[in-house]
Motif scaffolding. Sequence first.
Motif, PDB file in Angstrom:
ATOM      1  N   MET A 104       0.846  -1.208   0.000  1.00 15.68           N
ATOM      2  CA  MET A 104       0.000   0.000   0.000  1.00 15.68           C
ATOM      3  C   MET A 104       0.877   1.253   0.000  1.00 15.68           C
ATOM      4  O   MET A 104       0.636   2.197  -0.754  1.00 15.68           O
ATOM      5  N   GLN A 105       1.903   1.228   0.857  1.00 17.48           N
ATOM      6  CA  GLN A 105       2.789   2.398   0.936  1.00 17.48           C
ATOM      7  C   GLN A 105       3.532   2.620  -0.384  1.00 17.48           C
ATOM      8  O   GLN A 105       3.708   3.748  -0.826  1.00 17.48           O
ATOM      9  N   MET A 107       2.439   2.205  -3.185  1.00 21.44           N
ATOM     10  CA  MET A 107       1.533   2.865  -4.138  1.00 21.44           C
ATOM     11  C   MET A 107       1.084   4.233  -3.631  1.00 21.44           C
ATOM     12  O   MET A 107       0.153   4.830  -4.159  1.00 21.44           O
ATOM     13  N   GLY A 108       1.720   4.717  -2.584  1.00 20.77           N
ATOM     14  CA  GLY A 108       1.480   6.084  -2.139  1.00 20.77           C
ATOM     15  C   GLY A 108       0.491   6.230  -0.997  1.00 20.77           C
ATOM     16  O   GLY A 108       0.182   7.347  -0.594  1.00 20.77           O
ATOM     17  N   ALA A 109      -0.013   5.109  -0.477  1.00 21.65           N
ATOM     18  CA  ALA A 109      -0.987   5.218   0.621  1.00 21.65           C
ATOM     19  C   ALA A 109      -0.291   5.650   1.915  1.00 21.65           C
ATOM     20  O   ALA A 109       0.877   5.340   2.136  1.00 21.65           O
ATOM     21  N   GLU A 110      -1.067   6.367   2.745  1.00 19.60           N
ATOM     22  CA  GLU A 110      -0.579   6.680   4.089  1.00 19.60           C
ATOM     23  C   GLU A 110      -1.232   5.707   5.049  1.00 19.60           C
ATOM     24  O   GLU A 110      -2.411   5.362   4.881  1.00 19.60           O
ATOM     25  N   LEU A 111      -0.481   5.266   6.055  1.00 20.62           N
ATOM     26  CA  LEU A 111      -1.028   4.320   7.024  1.00 20.62           C
ATOM     27  C   LEU A 111      -1.223   5.019   8.359  1.00 20.62           C
ATOM     28  O   LEU A 111      -0.353   5.761   8.819  1.00 20.62           O
ATOM     29  N   VAL A 112      -2.363   4.762   8.980  1.00 22.10           N
ATOM     30  CA  VAL A 112      -2.584   5.230  10.348  1.00 22.10           C
ATOM     31  C   VAL A 112      -2.947   3.997  11.162  1.00 22.10           C
ATOM     32  O   VAL A 112      -3.891   3.274  10.817  1.00 22.10           O
ATOM     33  N   PHE A 113      -2.181   3.731  12.211  1.00 20.37           N
ATOM     34  CA  PHE A 113      -2.442   2.555  13.057  1.00 20.37           C
ATOM     35  C   PHE A 113      -3.350   2.919  14.220  1.00 20.37           C
ATOM     36  O   PHE A 113      -3.145   3.950  14.862  1.00 20.37           O
ATOM     37  N   VAL A 114      -4.331   2.073  14.516  1.00 21.65           N
ATOM     38  CA  VAL A 114      -5.064   2.267  15.768  1.00 21.65           C
ATOM     39  C   VAL A 114      -4.163   1.776  16.894  1.00 21.65           C
ATOM     40  O   VAL A 114      -3.258   0.968  16.671  1.00 21.65           O
TER      41      VAL A 114
END
Length: 342
Positions: A104-105, A107-114
């Motif tokens: 995902m990253q 391809m440019g996605a940002e990740l936010v973890f709970v």
Amino acid sequence: MALVTRVTDLIGNTPLFELATTDTGTRLLLKLEQFNPTGAAKIRMAREMVLDAERRGLLSDGGHIIESTSGNTGLGLAVVAAERGYRFTAVVDHHACKDKLRAMQAMGAELVFVADDGDDSLATSAREDLAEAMAAARPDAYFTEQHNNDANALGYYAVAEELLSDLGRVDILLSAVGTGGSLFGTARRLRELGCRPQVIGVEPVGSIAFGGPGGPYWQSGTGTPPGATVGTAVDYSLLDEGVKVSDVEAFAAARAVAKKLGLLIGGSAGGSVHAGLTRLEQFPPGSTVVTIVCDGGEKYLDTVFDEDWMNDRDLLDESTEKDMLELLDRYSPARRDLVGVR
Ligand SMILES: Cc1ncc(COP(=O)(O)O)c(C=O)c1O
């Protein structure tokens, strides 16, 4: 289709694999959705949710997509967001497969973890709450909310169309239920096209869509963990039977299919295969039974196909795996064809 210009042009027309046949002509067929870009079925509905939002004016140029995801939905949305110029934030938890997050990253996605609550339970509701709050705080953001988005099921209409074009009919549709989009979207479109299969949903033991008790489970991308709400994509009016499969059974089936046939399927597909193989002789003779394999086993090499990971969680069970291997020997046409050859 000799040339394509978008990755999403490669979605669909996935192959059918004949896993099992009986003497009475019943056959269990796998719709191999891992042949889609991202190696999963979810990209079908990710594209549909984004196109639907565009049509409804909920996403405009350079807008921001937010979704809570355990992986495959996020991969699909990352592709569609990259292609169409959107920012994409995936709200994930510590259970997510690391490779899916890296892809995902990439391809440019940002990740936010709970926040990691330190236990092994799935963090679905925490993820959804955070995604909703993030979207509410940003005027340009759209929370795709796969569990309650009509476009989720619509994204699978093409699965029904492909099945009818390849097979002419489906008598029994037996598949994993997470959000419900893939099973009920396919079932609904089959009905619209005049085919009324018996619809059998499969969820992990511990999932609550077909009743309790709830509890932890390791099958990924499927089921409704206790505490989460069953979304509107689960259409009980289309469901004939809900079946529960334990992690041990689901993973034994996935491992047996890999060992016997060289086909890597994910753990949730293992659950459907377990349900299908164990009840194959109970289906009406001559039935065409179809299971949607939502993703491939390559995504679970660190878990379902890792002996240490399996042992640490007490999920390896030799006798269940042996039962599955024997059923494949008995019913797999590829295995039967070997008899007398060697
Ligand atoms: C791994 C996995 N299991 C199960 C499913 C079924 O989920 P849903 O009911 O949300 O379509 C999916 C969806 O593609 C999936 O990726």
